[in-house]
Design a protein around this motif. Sequence first.
Motif, PDB file in Angstrom:
ATOM      1  N   GLY A 179     -25.122 -24.169  22.817  1.00 13.68           N
ATOM      2  CA  GLY A 179     -24.650 -23.988  24.188  1.00 13.68           C
ATOM      3  C   GLY A 179     -25.005 -22.655  24.808  1.00 13.68           C
ATOM      4  N   ALA A 180     -25.798 -21.829  24.099  1.00 15.49           N
ATOM      5  CA  ALA A 180     -26.175 -20.519  24.636  1.00 15.49           C
ATOM      6  C   ALA A 180     -27.091 -20.677  25.839  1.00 15.49           C
ATOM      7  CB  ALA A 180     -26.869 -19.695  23.554  1.00 15.49           C
ATOM      8  N   GLU A 181     -26.889 -19.834  26.848  1.00 13.22           N
ATOM      9  CA  GLU A 181     -27.742 -19.846  28.025  1.00 13.22           C
ATOM     10  C   GLU A 181     -28.903 -18.877  27.803  1.00 13.22           C
ATOM     11  OE1 GLU A 181     -25.686 -19.157  31.641  1.00 13.22           O
ATOM     12  OE2 GLU A 181     -24.194 -20.726  31.316  1.00 13.22           O
ATOM     13  N   THR A 182     -30.127 -19.380  27.864  1.00 13.53           N
ATOM     14  CA  THR A 182     -31.305 -18.565  27.625  1.00 13.53           C
ATOM     15  C   THR A 182     -32.521 -19.221  28.252  1.00 13.53           C
ATOM     16  OG1 THR A 182     -32.784 -17.661  25.929  1.00 13.53           O
ATOM     17  CG2 THR A 182     -31.650 -19.720  25.406  1.00 13.53           C
ATOM     18  N   ASP A 183     -33.500 -18.384  28.626  1.00 15.21           N
ATOM     19  CA  ASP A 183     -34.758 -18.935  29.144  1.00 15.21           C
ATOM     20  C   ASP A 183     -35.828 -18.965  28.051  1.00 15.21           C
ATOM     21  OD1 ASP A 183     -35.214 -16.267  28.888  1.00 15.21           O
ATOM     22  OD2 ASP A 183     -35.808 -15.911  30.968  1.00 15.21           O
ATOM     23  N   ASP A 184     -35.419 -18.615  26.816  1.00  9.95           N
ATOM     24  CA  ASP A 184     -36.337 -18.658  25.675  1.00  9.95           C
ATOM     25  C   ASP A 184     -36.024 -19.897  24.841  1.00  9.95           C
ATOM     26  OD1 ASP A 184     -38.202 -18.103  23.731  1.00  9.95           O
ATOM     27  OD2 ASP A 184     -36.977 -16.627  22.694  1.00  9.95           O
ATOM     28  N   LEU A 185     -36.292 -21.061  25.416  1.00 14.92           N
ATOM     29  CA  LEU A 185     -35.984 -22.318  24.756  1.00 14.92           C
ATOM     30  C   LEU A 185     -37.205 -22.878  24.037  1.00 14.92           C
ATOM     31  CD1 LEU A 185     -33.830 -23.955  27.549  1.00 14.92           C
ATOM     32  CD2 LEU A 185     -33.010 -23.163  25.336  1.00 14.92           C
ATOM     33  N   GLN A 186     -36.952 -23.623  22.983  1.00 17.29           N
ATOM     34  CA  GLN A 186     -38.017 -24.263  22.218  1.00 17.29           C
ATOM     35  C   GLN A 186     -37.669 -25.731  22.019  1.00 17.29           C
ATOM     36  OE1 GLN A 186     -38.625 -21.977  18.639  1.00 17.29           O
ATOM     37  NE2 GLN A 186     -38.787 -20.039  19.745  1.00 17.29           N
ATOM     38  N   ILE A 187     -38.682 -26.528  21.742  1.00 18.31           N
ATOM     39  CA  ILE A 187     -38.474 -27.959  21.567  1.00 18.31           C
ATOM     40  C   ILE A 187     -38.605 -28.318  20.089  1.00 18.31           C
ATOM     41  CG2 ILE A 187     -39.173 -30.276  22.261  1.00 18.31           C
ATOM     42  CD1 ILE A 187     -38.244 -28.590  24.573  1.00 18.31           C
ATOM     43  N   HIS A 188     -37.542 -28.914  19.523  1.00 15.81           N
ATOM     44  CA  HIS A 188     -37.641 -29.440  18.164  1.00 15.81           C
ATOM     45  C   HIS A 188     -37.880 -30.937  18.273  1.00 15.81           C
ATOM     46  CE1 HIS A 188     -37.198 -29.607  13.868  1.00 15.81           C
ATOM     47  NE2 HIS A 188     -36.358 -30.632  13.993  1.00 15.81           N
ATOM     48  N   HIS A 189     -38.927 -31.424  17.604  1.00 19.71           N
ATOM     49  CA  HIS A 189     -39.351 -32.807  17.763  1.00 19.71           C
ATOM     50  C   HIS A 189     -39.455 -33.490  16.403  1.00 19.71           C
ATOM     51  CE1 HIS A 189     -42.366 -36.050  18.150  1.00 19.71           C
ATOM     52  NE2 HIS A 189     -41.858 -36.217  19.350  1.00 19.71           N
ATOM     53  N   VAL A 190     -39.031 -34.745  16.331  1.00 14.06           N
ATOM     54  CA  VAL A 190     -39.201 -35.548  15.120  1.00 14.06           C
ATOM     55  C   VAL A 190     -39.959 -36.817  15.492  1.00 14.06           C
ATOM     56  CG1 VAL A 190     -37.092 -34.683  14.051  1.00 14.06           C
ATOM     57  CG2 VAL A 190     -36.994 -36.770  15.416  1.00 14.06           C
ATOM     58  N   ARG A 191     -40.687 -37.369  14.528  1.00 21.65           N
ATOM     59  CA  ARG A 191     -41.464 -38.580  14.807  1.00 21.65           C
ATOM     60  C   ARG A 191     -40.551 -39.790  14.965  1.00 21.65           C
ATOM     61  NH1 ARG A 191     -46.918 -38.277  14.188  1.00 21.65           N
ATOM     62  NH2 ARG A 191     -47.755 -36.378  13.263  1.00 21.65           N
ATOM     63  N   LYS A 192     -39.684 -40.017  13.967  1.00 19.39           N
ATOM     64  CA  LYS A 192     -38.768 -41.142  14.020  1.00 19.39           C
ATOM     65  C   LYS A 192     -37.384 -40.664  13.583  1.00 19.39           C
ATOM     66  CE  LYS A 192     -42.098 -44.884  13.229  1.00 19.39           C
ATOM     67  NZ  LYS A 192     -42.463 -46.050  12.375  1.00 19.39           N
ATOM     68  N   LEU A 193     -36.450 -40.742  14.489  1.00 14.99           N
ATOM     69  CA  LEU A 193     -35.102 -40.254  14.205  1.00 14.99           C
ATOM     70  C   LEU A 193     -34.455 -41.027  13.067  1.00 14.99           C
ATOM     71  CD1 LEU A 193     -32.765 -38.391  14.878  1.00 14.99           C
ATOM     72  CD2 LEU A 193     -32.085 -39.986  16.683  1.00 14.99           C
ATOM     73  N   LYS A 194     -34.656 -42.336  13.035  1.00 12.29           N
ATOM     74  CA  LYS A 194     -34.016 -43.145  11.992  1.00 12.29           C
ATOM     75  C   LYS A 194     -34.526 -42.768  10.600  1.00 12.29           C
ATOM     76  CE  LYS A 194     -37.208 -47.088  12.405  1.00 12.29           C
ATOM     77  NZ  LYS A 194     -37.293 -48.549  12.655  1.00 12.29           N
ATOM     78  N   ASP A 195     -35.792 -42.331  10.519  1.00  3.39           N
ATOM     79  CA  ASP A 195     -36.335 -41.910   9.222  1.00  3.39           C
ATOM     80  C   ASP A 195     -35.676 -40.626   8.742  1.00  3.39           C
ATOM     81  OD1 ASP A 195     -37.965 -44.097   9.229  1.00  3.39           O
ATOM     82  OD2 ASP A 195     -39.784 -43.013   9.820  1.00  3.39           O
ATOM     83  N   VAL A 196     -35.372 -39.734   9.681  1.00  2.19           N
ATOM     84  CA  VAL A 196     -34.710 -38.474   9.330  1.00  2.19           C
ATOM     85  C   VAL A 196     -33.308 -38.751   8.809  1.00  2.19           C
ATOM     86  CG1 VAL A 196     -33.883 -36.250  10.196  1.00  2.19           C
ATOM     87  CG2 VAL A 196     -36.028 -37.193  11.045  1.00  2.19           C
ATOM     88  N   VAL A 197     -32.601 -39.658   9.487  1.00  2.00           N
ATOM     89  CA  VAL A 197     -31.242 -40.015   9.061  1.00  2.00           C
ATOM     90  C   VAL A 197     -31.276 -40.645   7.668  1.00  2.00           C
ATOM     91  CG1 VAL A 197     -29.234 -41.460   9.558  1.00  2.00           C
ATOM     92  CG2 VAL A 197     -30.448 -40.327  11.437  1.00  2.00           C
ATOM     93  N   LYS A 198     -32.230 -41.556   7.446  1.00  2.00           N
ATOM     94  CA  LYS A 198     -32.342 -42.226   6.146  1.00  2.00           C
ATOM     95  C   LYS A 198     -32.613 -41.229   5.023  1.00  2.00           C
ATOM     96  CE  LYS A 198     -33.969 -46.766   7.728  1.00  2.00           C
ATOM     97  NZ  LYS A 198     -35.127 -47.699   7.740  1.00  2.00           N
ATOM     98  N   LYS A 199     -33.411 -40.201   5.316  1.00  2.00           N
ATOM     99  CA  LYS A 199     -33.760 -39.216   4.299  1.00  2.00           C
ATOM    100  C   LYS A 199     -32.523 -38.515   3.762  1.00  2.00           C
ATOM    101  CE  LYS A 199     -35.216 -35.161   5.406  1.00  2.00           C
ATOM    102  NZ  LYS A 199     -36.007 -34.015   5.908  1.00  2.00           N
TER     103      LYS A 199
END
Length: 237
Positions: A179-199
């Motif tokens: 929830g921090a307010e900042t203009d230095d934002l980055q994007i975290h991306h995953v290929r398939k969310l369900k695969d991450v959960v299964k892992k």
Amino acid sequence: MIDTIGRKKRSVNGTIQLLVPGQVIQDKLKPFRRRGKAYPYVARANLPIMDIINLYNAEIRGLYNYYCLATDVSKKLATFKFYHYYSMIKTIARKEKSTVRKVIGKYGIDVPRKVGTGTIRVVGIRYNTKTGQNTMIYFNDSLKKVNKPLRECLDAFGQGFSGGQLMKRINANVCELCGAETDDLQIHHVRKLKDVVKKYRKHGKPVPSWVQTMSVIKRKTLVVCHDCHVKIHNGKL
């Protein structure tokens, strides 16, 4: 005089012209230009190449559709397009730890010129689908003025030119984890969310908060601050 959406009108030989406000172009260029040169959009460097091109295309297309009735749309948006296009190339170069020249060499696609003969090289990507190979390049449509509203112009007027849902999330300048307010934002991306959960479930580990957040918002991307992004990759969230 200035109309209700900020576009200037002036009388020339008894006629009224609709113009693109110069300040709009300057404001829109701020994320893509520094010290008079095109600059990479750091927060997008973690996205897949296709998503990077998609975001840039949404911005230039939305801006043109919004001002396509303006007399000086070609001149004003040509300036925006120059810096915007090279910002995209530099963003891809930053992602791949490469150079502008190498990115153009690797991703440049020859397409027919809009005027005259021959081809022009535009950075894009070729991708496979079930129906065959498709090509996506940076916006290469004409920036000429139109004489009557097109459907695209009306849609842009109604929706603005924010550049899509991801662009709105980035422009909010808020980390979606802490929830921090900042203009230095980055994007975290995953290929398939369900695969991450299964892992995590497969190894009997608790699902991290960042994965749970992705599940709640139903997105494969998270807009996060630098600290949260480091913690995600270090497994500390």
